[in-house]
Write an enzyme that holds these catalytic residues in place. Structure first.
Site, PDB file in Angstrom:
ATOM      1  N   GLY A  21       0.815  -1.209   0.000  1.00  0.00           N
ATOM      2  CA  GLY A  21       0.000   0.000   0.000  1.00  0.00           C
ATOM      3  C   GLY A  21       0.847   1.257   0.000  1.00  0.00           C
ATOM      4  O   GLY A  21       0.584   2.212  -0.747  1.00  0.00           O
ATOM      5  N   TYR A  22       1.893   1.255   0.818  1.00  0.00           N
ATOM      6  CA  TYR A  22       2.797   2.411   0.896  1.00  0.00           C
ATOM      7  C   TYR A  22       3.536   2.619  -0.424  1.00  0.00           C
ATOM      8  O   TYR A  22       3.613   3.736  -0.944  1.00  0.00           O
ATOM      9  CB  TYR A  22       3.776   2.189   2.043  1.00  0.00           C
ATOM     10  CG  TYR A  22       4.806   3.275   2.211  1.00  0.00           C
ATOM     11  CD1 TYR A  22       4.447   4.538   2.682  1.00  0.00           C
ATOM     12  CD2 TYR A  22       6.153   3.033   1.929  1.00  0.00           C
ATOM     13  CE1 TYR A  22       5.396   5.535   2.858  1.00  0.00           C
ATOM     14  CE2 TYR A  22       7.111   4.031   2.110  1.00  0.00           C
ATOM     15  CZ  TYR A  22       6.720   5.277   2.563  1.00  0.00           C
ATOM     16  OH  TYR A  22       7.658   6.256   2.737  1.00  0.00           O
ATOM     17  N   VAL A  23       4.070   1.537  -0.966  1.00  0.00           N
ATOM     18  CA  VAL A  23       4.821   1.640  -2.219  1.00  0.00           C
ATOM     19  C   VAL A  23       3.923   2.123  -3.357  1.00  0.00           C
ATOM     20  O   VAL A  23       4.366   2.874  -4.236  1.00  0.00           O
ATOM     21  CB  VAL A  23       5.487   0.299  -2.565  1.00  0.00           C
ATOM     22  CG1 VAL A  23       5.999   0.296  -3.991  1.00  0.00           C
ATOM     23  CG2 VAL A  23       6.644   0.028  -1.613  1.00  0.00           C
TER      24      VAL A  23
END
Length: 245
Positions: free
Chosen positions: A153-155
């Site tokens: 999700g962060y990437v």
């Protein structure tokens, strides 16, 4: 305080590890600095006071990076205090980790709002206001290459930042404004270290050929280069990670 000849920087998320180091480095480079915060006014005041005590010039400014009205007011405040804006650094961001199959979608939306919309909103204001000879510097992550588990999700949000960056560089053709992104590797900040055991930290510290974690000051040095002498570096993602990827 107005001085149109002094270079002026806005650093979003300037109360965080990389953000504070960046604000202090740009001030040491001779820039007046807008120390941006979202929730911790005391810490922002501390950063601004430290810059002032070291002989620099700084004010603290507050606003939700994803709120275009709030960030327009932040830019207004900095322009009123220092006469203009030359450098905008987007260090504000949040990181919520979980395997893709288990990531709470509300957490995904939170990261999207801050990391993508927030970067977009700040870049939009910067594109309208940064003076000729200026620089816009976004923040991604080396995990876009390293593909660590639990970071999907962060990437995804940071990959969007990487995509926005060269497009804006081309849209600012003829303005003498560079647009780049810094992609840190594992860096010893509270954001990165939170939730990791010592064995994991030690393993990551050994992963790069230089055999240590990055520091906030390492990232600030990269920003300083892009904000100052690096006039022929444009539309790029600079992987500041000690050779880990």
């Amino acid at each position: 305080m107005n001085d149109s000849t002094t270079r002026v920087a806005l650093v979003t998320g300037a109360t965080g590890g990389i953000g504070r180091a960046t604000a202090e480095r740009l001030a040491a480079d001779g820039m007046a600095v807008g120390v941006h915060y979202s929730g911790n006014s005391a810490r922002a005041a501390e950063v601004a006071a430290a810059i002032t005590a070291a002989g620099g010039r700084a004010i603290s400014v507050s606003g939700d990076v994803a709120d275009e009205t709030a960030m327009s007011a932040v830019f207004d405040d900095i322009e009123q205090a220092f006469g203009g804006i030359d450098v905008v650094v987007n260090t504000a961001g949040i990181m919520l980790l979980a395997p893709l199959a288990e990531l709470n979608l509300d957490d995904l939306d939170r990261m999207h709002r801050t990391n993508i919309r927030g970067t977009f909103v700040v870049c939009q204001q910067a594109a309208r206001r940064v003076r000729a000879g200026g620089a816009i510097i976004n923040f991604s992550t080396s995990v876009t290459r390293l593909s660590f588990p639990n970071y999907s999700g962060y990437v995804a949000t940071k990959a969007a930042v990487e995509a926005i960056t060269p497009v804006l560089a081309r849209e600012l053709r003829g303005r003498d404004i560079t647009v780049n992104a810094v992609a840190p590797g594992p860096t010893a900040t509270p954001l990165f270290l939170d939730g990791k055991d010592q064995a994991t930290i030690d393993q990551l510290a050994k992963a790069a050929p230089l055999e240590r974690l990055g520091t906030p000051e390492d990232m600030a040095e990269t920003v300083s280069f892009l904000a100052g002498p690096a006039r022929w570096v444009n539309g790029q993602v600079i992987f500041s990670n000690g050779g880990i990827a």
